[in-house]
Scaffold this motif. Structure first.
Motif, PDB file in Angstrom:
ATOM      1  N   GLU A 187     -32.316   7.776  -7.296  1.00  0.00           N
ATOM      2  CA  GLU A 187     -32.706   7.579  -5.903  1.00  0.00           C
ATOM      3  C   GLU A 187     -34.184   7.256  -5.750  1.00  0.00           C
ATOM      4  N   ASN A 188     -35.013   7.778  -6.646  1.00  0.00           N
ATOM      5  CA  ASN A 188     -36.461   7.585  -6.548  1.00  0.00           C
ATOM      6  C   ASN A 188     -36.982   6.521  -7.496  1.00  0.00           C
ATOM      7  N   SER A 189     -36.100   5.635  -7.944  1.00  0.00           N
ATOM      8  CA  SER A 189     -36.495   4.582  -8.874  1.00  0.00           C
ATOM      9  C   SER A 189     -35.923   3.251  -8.429  1.00  0.00           C
ATOM     10  N   MET A 190     -36.597   2.176  -8.799  1.00  0.00           N
ATOM     11  CA  MET A 190     -36.087   0.828  -8.534  1.00  0.00           C
ATOM     12  C   MET A 190     -35.048   0.420  -9.572  1.00  0.00           C
ATOM     13  N   PHE A 191     -34.960   1.197 -10.643  1.00  0.00           N
ATOM     14  CA  PHE A 191     -33.932   0.940 -11.654  1.00  0.00           C
ATOM     15  C   PHE A 191     -32.577   1.411 -11.132  1.00  0.00           C
ATOM     16  N   GLU A 192     -31.531   0.690 -11.461  1.00  0.00           N
ATOM     17  CA  GLU A 192     -30.173   1.066 -11.094  1.00  0.00           C
ATOM     18  C   GLU A 192     -29.275   0.945 -12.321  1.00  0.00           C
ATOM     19  N   PRO A 193     -28.215   1.744 -12.397  1.00  0.00           N
ATOM     20  CA  PRO A 193     -27.343   1.712 -13.584  1.00  0.00           C
ATOM     21  C   PRO A 193     -26.782   0.321 -13.858  1.00  0.00           C
ATOM     22  N   LEU A 194     -26.891  -0.077 -15.109  1.00  0.00           N
ATOM     23  CA  LEU A 194     -26.333  -1.361 -15.561  1.00  0.00           C
ATOM     24  C   LEU A 194     -24.989  -1.161 -16.242  1.00  0.00           C
ATOM     25  N   GLY A 195     -24.834  -0.035 -16.926  1.00  0.00           N
ATOM     26  CA  GLY A 195     -23.580   0.243 -17.624  1.00  0.00           C
ATOM     27  C   GLY A 195     -23.626   1.595 -18.309  1.00  0.00           C
ATOM     28  N   TYR A 196     -22.439   2.101 -18.681  1.00  0.00           N
ATOM     29  CA  TYR A 196     -22.318   3.387 -19.370  1.00  0.00           C
ATOM     30  C   TYR A 196     -21.546   3.195 -20.672  1.00  0.00           C
ATOM     31  N   GLU A 197     -21.960   3.969 -21.697  1.00  0.00           N
ATOM     32  CA  GLU A 197     -21.320   3.889 -23.022  1.00  0.00           C
ATOM     33  C   GLU A 197     -21.171   2.437 -23.465  1.00  0.00           C
ATOM     34  N   MET A 198     -22.268   1.717 -23.399  1.00  0.00           N
ATOM     35  CA  MET A 198     -22.277   0.306 -23.797  1.00  0.00           C
ATOM     36  C   MET A 198     -22.388   0.205 -25.319  1.00  0.00           C
ATOM     37  N   GLU A 199     -21.372  -0.337 -25.949  1.00  0.00           N
ATOM     38  CA  GLU A 199     -21.329  -0.421 -27.404  1.00  0.00           C
ATOM     39  C   GLU A 199     -21.912  -1.744 -27.887  1.00  0.00           C
ATOM     40  N   PHE A 200     -22.699  -1.666 -28.964  1.00  0.00           N
ATOM     41  CA  PHE A 200     -23.072  -2.907 -29.646  1.00  0.00           C
ATOM     42  C   PHE A 200     -22.360  -2.919 -30.998  1.00  0.00           C
ATOM     43  N   LYS A 201     -21.439  -3.854 -31.083  1.00  0.00           N
ATOM     44  CA  LYS A 201     -20.627  -4.038 -32.277  1.00  0.00           C
ATOM     45  C   LYS A 201     -20.093  -5.464 -32.252  1.00  0.00           C
ATOM     46  N   GLU A 202     -19.439  -5.878 -33.326  1.00  0.00           N
ATOM     47  CA  GLU A 202     -18.880  -7.220 -33.385  1.00  0.00           C
ATOM     48  C   GLU A 202     -17.826  -7.404 -32.290  1.00  0.00           C
ATOM     49  N   GLY A 203     -17.960  -8.503 -31.562  1.00  0.00           N
ATOM     50  CA  GLY A 203     -17.003  -8.790 -30.513  1.00  0.00           C
ATOM     51  C   GLY A 203     -17.388  -8.271 -29.148  1.00  0.00           C
ATOM     52  N   SER A 204     -18.423  -7.412 -29.072  1.00  0.00           N
ATOM     53  CA  SER A 204     -18.859  -6.892 -27.778  1.00  0.00           C
ATOM     54  C   SER A 204     -19.930  -7.795 -27.192  1.00  0.00           C
ATOM     55  N   GLN A 205     -20.274  -7.551 -25.934  1.00  0.00           N
ATOM     56  CA  GLN A 205     -21.282  -8.353 -25.263  1.00  0.00           C
ATOM     57  C   GLN A 205     -22.640  -8.226 -25.941  1.00  0.00           C
ATOM     58  N   LEU A 206     -22.937  -7.026 -26.432  1.00  0.00           N
ATOM     59  CA  LEU A 206     -24.231  -6.792 -27.073  1.00  0.00           C
ATOM     60  C   LEU A 206     -24.259  -7.262 -28.523  1.00  0.00           C
ATOM     61  N   GLY A 207     -23.086  -7.436 -29.144  1.00  0.00           N
ATOM     62  CA  GLY A 207     -23.040  -7.809 -30.555  1.00  0.00           C
ATOM     63  C   GLY A 207     -23.472  -6.644 -31.422  1.00  0.00           C
ATOM     64  N   CYS A 208     -23.820  -6.909 -32.665  1.00  0.00           N
ATOM     65  CA  CYS A 208     -24.310  -5.854 -33.554  1.00  0.00           C
ATOM     66  C   CYS A 208     -25.574  -6.342 -34.257  1.00  0.00           C
ATOM     67  N   ILE A 209     -26.328  -5.398 -34.793  1.00  0.00           N
ATOM     68  CA  ILE A 209     -27.579  -5.719 -35.471  1.00  0.00           C
ATOM     69  C   ILE A 209     -27.306  -5.882 -36.962  1.00  0.00           C
ATOM     70  N   GLU A 210     -27.703  -7.007 -37.528  1.00  0.00           N
ATOM     71  CA  GLU A 210     -27.483  -7.271 -38.955  1.00  0.00           C
ATOM     72  C   GLU A 210     -28.782  -7.080 -39.725  1.00  0.00           C
ATOM     73  N   ILE A 211     -28.687  -6.324 -40.819  1.00  0.00           N
ATOM     74  CA  ILE A 211     -29.857  -6.035 -41.652  1.00  0.00           C
ATOM     75  C   ILE A 211     -29.571  -6.526 -43.060  1.00  0.00           C
ATOM     76  N   ALA A 212     -30.406  -7.441 -43.573  1.00  0.00           N
ATOM     77  CA  ALA A 212     -30.236  -7.981 -44.922  1.00  0.00           C
ATOM     78  C   ALA A 212     -30.833  -7.014 -45.950  1.00  0.00           C
ATOM     79  N   LEU A 213     -30.064  -6.698 -46.995  1.00  0.00           N
ATOM     80  CA  LEU A 213     -30.510  -5.793 -48.052  1.00  0.00           C
ATOM     81  C   LEU A 213     -31.042  -6.571 -49.250  1.00  0.00           C
ATOM     82  N   ASP A 214     -31.763  -5.864 -50.119  1.00  0.00           N
ATOM     83  CA  ASP A 214     -32.347  -6.508 -51.299  1.00  0.00           C
ATOM     84  C   ASP A 214     -31.290  -7.018 -52.266  1.00  0.00           C
ATOM     85  N   ASN A 215     -30.104  -6.389 -52.252  1.00  0.00           N
ATOM     86  CA  ASN A 215     -29.049  -6.789 -53.187  1.00  0.00           C
ATOM     87  C   ASN A 215     -28.230  -7.980 -52.686  1.00  0.00           C
TER      88      ASN A 215
END
Length: 373
Positions: free
Chosen positions: A233-261
């Motif tokens: 109520e005291n902020s200009m921010f408003e909820p965008l979403g709850y339990e938002m998953e980032f994974k393959e196939g989701s809107q957020l996708g997933c984070i890929e990290i390249a390893l030395d091997n």
């Protein structure tokens, strides 16, 4: 005549208990020595076949390392040699060598498989304690679950209710500014009843004490949801979403990290709540993570990789939309704070103290638009 005073060494959860000071006091006054009831007699270890097997294994291991063991174990050994499958295990007892060795990559792959996914919590656990990570995520060692509602259950219940309650408010169309206290209390009652019933089914019934513990959460959850309501109520921010998953196939996708091997690890996770502030300077987003206990945000923990959850979640959210800008990453502590005061406080004063105790903590962007929002 004898006076026998006994006390438990462990509780129902098998954790050791400290004896009362009264025991030592009685022994001092009566000039007697305490007898813990334990003896080192080998014959007490030879009882049921199951228990005797465990002690036999210890005796065989001791003999292999020291070259000596009580002669009675030879008879026990001879007895089990005639007992089917267990007789085959006796040779392994004798030849076992307990020398720790490093697990090579091939053996580790046998344990983990080709799983290329991980999470922020797993990375943080690895940075904090590699042995704990190995036990939890490689060997999958877990404690036996009993019917007692512990602090972890309480935290999970409260966390789940807050998430469901926030989503229910948004779906109702009322929003946080239009929802009433009566609506919140009714929804909390309903959800707590569902959890009580669920726990009862899983554990063949709960004790009255455990049911009482769950029902007591009503006030705690109500205080927390009212604090969240005040924040929004005291902020200009408003909820965008709850339990938002980032994974393959989701809107957020997933984070890929390249390893030395040459392999790639895909980082997945779930954001408890995301907020957005649509201003003339752009769309600023922030992530809110609900935590139980005494969690506080420290930049040192981020630097050493012990607490990178908020930073990773915010980065994943911002990169999911080219219009998003970094707004902040904050923890909301799920708690039932105790308000201290020198005198009687009004309801408004109590509310202010509760809001102060339940304020968000974390980091926000060094931008006046975000700070003012």
């Amino acid at each position: 005549e004898k006076l026998i005073i006994s006390y438990p060494k462990a509780g129902n959860d098998f954790k050791p208990l400290r004896k009362s000071y009264v025991i030592s006091r009685i022994c001092s006054v009566m000039s007697v020595k305490e007898n813990d009831g334990a003896t080192n007699s080998v014959f007490e270890k030879i009882c049921s076949p199951e228990m005797s097997r465990e002690y036999l294994a210890e005796a065989v291991s001791e003999y292999m390392h020291t070259g000596s063991a009580d002669p009675i174990w030879k008879n026990v050994y001879s007895y089990f040699e005639t007992k089917g499958d267990f007789a085959k295990k006796l040779d392994s007892f004798a030849s076992a060598v307990n020398i720790p060795q490093k697990i090579n990559r091939d053996r580790l792959s046998m344990l983990t498989g080709d799983n290329e996914y991980t999470s922020v919590s797993r990375i943080q656990r690895y940075m904090a304690c590699r042995y704990s990570y190995f036990m939890d995520y490689i060997l999958n060692v877990t404690e036996k679950k009993d019917t007692v509602v512990d602090s972890l259950d309480i935290g999970n219940i409260t966390h789940s209710i807050l998430e469901r309650l926030c989503r229910k408010i948004e779906e109702s169309g009322m929003g946080f500014k239009g929802v009433t206290d009566e609506y919140l209390l009714s929804a909390i009652d309903e959800m707590l009843s569902e959890f009580t019933e669920s726990f009862s089914l899983m554990s063949d019934g709960l004790s009255k004490r455990n049911i009482h513990i769950i029902k007591r959460l009503k006030d705690s959850v109500f205080i927390c949801i009212k604090a969240i309501q005040t924040h929004i109520e005291n902020s200009m921010f408003e909820p965008l979403g709850y339990e938002m998953e980032f994974k393959e196939g989701s809107q957020l996708g997933c984070i890929e990290i390249a390893l030395d091997n040459g392999k790639t690890v895909k980082l997945t996770g779930k954001i408890d709540r995301a907020d957005i502030y649509r201003s003339k300077d752009g769309e600023f987003v922030r992530v809110i993570d609900y935590k139980t206990g005494s969690k506080t945000f420290k930049l040192d923990d981020v630097f050493y990789g012990l607490d990178v959850q908020l930073a990773v979640y915010l980065n994943a959210l911002v990169k999911s939309d080219k219009n998003y800008k970094y707004g902040g990453a904050l923890y909301f502590l799920i708690d039932d704070p105790i308000v201290s005061a020198k005198g009687k406080l009004s309801d408004e004063e109590i509310s202010k103290k509760l809001d102060a105790a339940l304020k968000l903590n974390g980091m926000i962007a060094d931008d006046r638009t975000v700070i003012d929002g």
